[in-house]
Design a protein around this motif. Structure first.
Motif, PDB file in Angstrom:
ATOM      1  N   VAL A  62       0.692  -1.285   0.228  1.00  0.00           N
ATOM      2  CA  VAL A  62      -0.012  -0.089  -0.036  1.00  0.00           C
ATOM      3  C   VAL A  62       0.923   1.221  -0.044  1.00  0.00           C
ATOM      4  O   VAL A  62       0.503   2.285  -0.442  1.00  0.00           O
ATOM      5  N   GLY A  63       2.097   1.176   0.778  1.00  0.00           N
ATOM      6  CA  GLY A  63       2.919   2.289   0.660  1.00  0.00           C
ATOM      7  C   GLY A  63       3.440   2.548  -0.626  1.00  0.00           C
ATOM      8  O   GLY A  63       3.400   3.766  -1.052  1.00  0.00           O
ATOM      9  N   LEU A 120      -6.175   2.449   6.976  1.00  0.00           N
ATOM     10  CA  LEU A 120      -7.125   1.757   7.106  1.00  0.00           C
ATOM     11  C   LEU A 120      -7.065   0.555   8.108  1.00  0.00           C
ATOM     12  O   LEU A 120      -6.066   0.088   8.252  1.00  0.00           O
ATOM     13  N   ASP A 121      -8.127   0.294   9.052  1.00  0.00           N
ATOM     14  CA  ASP A 121      -8.249  -0.444  10.067  1.00  0.00           C
ATOM     15  C   ASP A 121      -8.954  -1.714   9.289  1.00  0.00           C
ATOM     16  O   ASP A 121      -9.534  -1.605   8.238  1.00  0.00           O
ATOM     17  N   PHE A 170      -7.475   1.982  -3.537  1.00  0.00           N
ATOM     18  CA  PHE A 170      -8.016   0.754  -2.744  1.00  0.00           C
ATOM     19  C   PHE A 170      -7.578  -0.438  -3.917  1.00  0.00           C
ATOM     20  O   PHE A 170      -8.024  -1.642  -3.676  1.00  0.00           O
ATOM     21  N   GLY A 171      -6.669  -0.251  -4.932  1.00  0.00           N
ATOM     22  CA  GLY A 171      -6.177  -1.259  -5.671  1.00  0.00           C
ATOM     23  C   GLY A 171      -6.786  -1.458  -6.876  1.00  0.00           C
ATOM     24  O   GLY A 171      -6.585  -2.548  -7.518  1.00  0.00           O
ATOM     25  N   LEU A 472     -15.174   2.764   0.596  1.00  0.00           N
ATOM     26  CA  LEU A 472     -14.611   1.247   0.644  1.00  0.00           C
ATOM     27  C   LEU A 472     -15.822   0.124   0.154  1.00  0.00           C
ATOM     28  O   LEU A 472     -15.519  -0.838  -0.410  1.00  0.00           O
ATOM     29  N   HIS A 473     -16.968   0.602   0.671  1.00  0.00           N
ATOM     30  CA  HIS A 473     -18.149  -0.176   0.238  1.00  0.00           C
ATOM     31  C   HIS A 473     -18.269  -0.473  -1.354  1.00  0.00           C
ATOM     32  O   HIS A 473     -18.638  -1.403  -1.530  1.00  0.00           O
ATOM     33  N   PHE A 474     -17.922   0.575  -1.989  1.00  0.00           N
ATOM     34  CA  PHE A 474     -18.057   0.232  -3.403  1.00  0.00           C
ATOM     35  C   PHE A 474     -16.866  -0.035  -4.129  1.00  0.00           C
ATOM     36  O   PHE A 474     -16.737  -1.257  -4.943  1.00  0.00           O
ATOM     37  N   TYR A 475     -15.522   0.483  -3.693  1.00  0.00           N
ATOM     38  CA  TYR A 475     -14.401   0.051  -4.367  1.00  0.00           C
ATOM     39  C   TYR A 475     -13.726  -1.126  -3.829  1.00  0.00           C
ATOM     40  O   TYR A 475     -12.504  -1.621  -4.350  1.00  0.00           O
TER      41      TYR A 475
END
Ligand code: NAD
Length: 485
Positions: A62-63, A120-121, A170-171, A472-475
């Motif tokens: 992620v970094g 993110l947790d 988010f990748g 996050l919910h969509f992606y």
């Protein structure tokens, strides 16, 4: 300004389209760009490039991934003036607005979502099991995949990056289509992506229109995993049908018919200034703009007079003049739509408090798409001008007697995007804001945004929320992992 050629960015390289279409400056009608419309094969190639790039991009630590996002933000800022000039030439918006909102927020979106992705947790639960032991549940989140981004013309770079940034953070990999009305800054962003060495295929830009063009080619593409769209409600409905056969997820930020509620205990001057901003900012072309103003009867006449003065103080000037506070509408086509409502309002019985027509300047601005800021009173709440989104610098002001009346009238719409409440009674402020059937309710402010908060609307205003971890919910797609301990 020379005429730019805006090409499609596919697999890390720029490509000519099958044909070009002209882009004009809405301030004076001058030709500013030839836009290369992507063919269906080119959209296919963009999707294939995004698919090929997906595993590598999603697997980056992620970094490393977010370092690219910070570099994109830095790249926008390095070319700030070029982005600014391009956005102003595409939209006609005043330099004061674009330099404070559009371009800085374009960069901020990348930084904000990079920060969210880095910190993110993960949702987890310890679960008691029937045999007296426990299980650990955690929601492991994977990217959605290849995301189709389709954006509108009103805040071109800001709304484009509002979707591209979380998708990349988010990748996911992206195939994005900016509005055909404002295609330039998305193309400049593709240049920045090339400059910073973003891996080819991670971010693709294709140009074109909706039906039978790049928009439809994206939304009907079998290898796109989801569509995030900002634009008109009717277009959202068409896109929903297009994705239905593949049961693809959608995130929709659509139209609004937003209310402001001004109580007699409001700080009067702040309320007048705030409502004036929420009605006339960006020539009324922000989805969050107020088009219905409800004012407590004891201050109704005074408020109407004060807002009229504010409207008449607006300086309809050249976009690059720092003294200008209102530019033209985005296009002549859009002005025709707004003018049709100016005519309709009179037919529906409105009193025109100010405006209601097209200004004349005696210079090249007469070739532009300027319109007068307009205030109406006296319409019945059933009028089409009260029910339908105009998306111009217009509002209707109606009186109310009680808090209940104000809430009922403000909620009497099929849209559900935003509302603003003006009162110094903070208990009332909370109560009324919570009673609004909207995604965003402001108290004593408007368009004050923290990018970590949920953004979106209900009803005809959209599906889902984006912003911060709500994105996050969509992606992403969670896989719940349950480990018996
Ligand atoms: P629009 O719906 O006309 O176009 C938006 C995008 O959709 C453009 O890129 C367009 O080419 C594309 N498109 C059009 N038809 C399509 C189709 N059939 N298939 C696929 N793509 C298609 O909207 P607009 O006029 O550019 O933008 C103004 C509208 O956007 C207003 O209604 C405004 O309220 C809304 N808006 C909402 C938000 C929000 O966050 N809720 C923000 C900004 C704008």
């Amino acid at each position: 300004m020379s005429v730019r050629h805006l090409r499609n960015f596919i697999g890390g390289r720029f490509h000519d389209g099958i044909r070009t279409f002209a882009k004009h400056n809405p301030a004076d009608g001058a030709l500013i760009a030839q836009v290369h419309e992507a063919s269906r094969d080119q959209v296919d190639a963009a999707v294939a490039a995004a698919r090929a790039a997906l595993p590598g991009w999603a697997a980056l630590p992620v970094g490393e991934r977010t370092a690219y996002l910070y570099a994109l933000a830095d790249g926008i800022e390095r070319r700030f003036d070029e982005f600014l000039q391009a956005e102003i030439a595409d939209t006609g918006k005043p330099v004061g607005w674009a330099s404070q909102i559009d371009i800085p927020r374009g960069a901020a979106n990348f930084r904000s979502f990079a920060e969210i992705a880095r910190t993110l947790d993960m949702e987890s639960f310890m679960t008691d099991t029937p045999d007296g032991r426990q299980a650990l549940n955690y929601a492991y989140r994977k990217p959605l995949g290849v995301v189709g981004v389709i954006s509108p013309w009103n805040l071109p770079l800001l709304l484009f990056t509002w979707k591209v940034a979380p998708a990349l953070a988010f990748g996911n990999t992206v195939v994005a289509k900016p509005s055909e009305v404002t295609p330039t800054t998305a193309t400049l962003l593709a240049e920045v992506a090339e400059e910073i060495g973003l891996p080819p295929g991670v971010f693709n830009v294709v140009h074109g229109f909706g039906p039978n063009s790049a928009g439809e080619f994206i939304t009907t593409h079998p290898d796109i995993d989801g569509i995030t769209f900002t634009g008109e409600t009717a277009t959202g409905s068409t896109i929903m049908k297009a994705v239905a056969p593949g049961v693809k997820p959608v995130s929709f930020e659509l139209g609004g018919k937003n209310a402001a509620l001004v109580f007699d205990d409001a700080d009067f001057d702040a309320a007048v200034a705030g409502v004036a901003r929420s009605v006339f900012a960006n020539c009324g072309q922000v989805c969050l703009c107020t088009e219905r103003v409800y004012v407590h009867r004891p201050i109704f006449d005074k408020f109407v007079s004060a807002l009229k003065i504010e409207a008449e103080k607006l300086v309809l000037g050249w976009p690059m003049d720092p003294a200008t506070t209102m530019g033209p509408l985005v296009s002549h086509e859009h002005r025709s739509k707004v003018q049709s409502y100016l005519k309709l309002a009179v037919e529906e019985g409105a009193t025109v408090v100010t405006g209601g027509g097209v200004p004349t300047f005696g210079d090249a601005r007469d070739e532009g798409a300027y319109i007068q800021p307009t205030i109406w009173t006296g319409l019945p709440e059933t009028a089409r001008c009260i029910k339908e989104e105009v998306f111009g610098p217009v509002c209707h002001i109606a009186p109310f007697d009680t808090e209940e009346d104000a809430i009922r009238m403000a909620n009497d719409t099929r849209y559900g995007l935003a509302a603003a409440v003006w009162t110094t009674n903070l208990t009332r402020g909370h109560r009324v804001a919570q009673a609004m059937n909207v995604g965003l309710a402001w108290v004593n402010c408007w368009f004050l945004r923290d990018l970590r908060t949920p953004f979106g609307g209900s009803g005809l205003s959209g599906i889902g929320r984006e912003g911060g971890r709500h994105s996050l919910h969509f992606y992403t797609e969670p896989t719940n992992v349950c480990v018996k301990l």
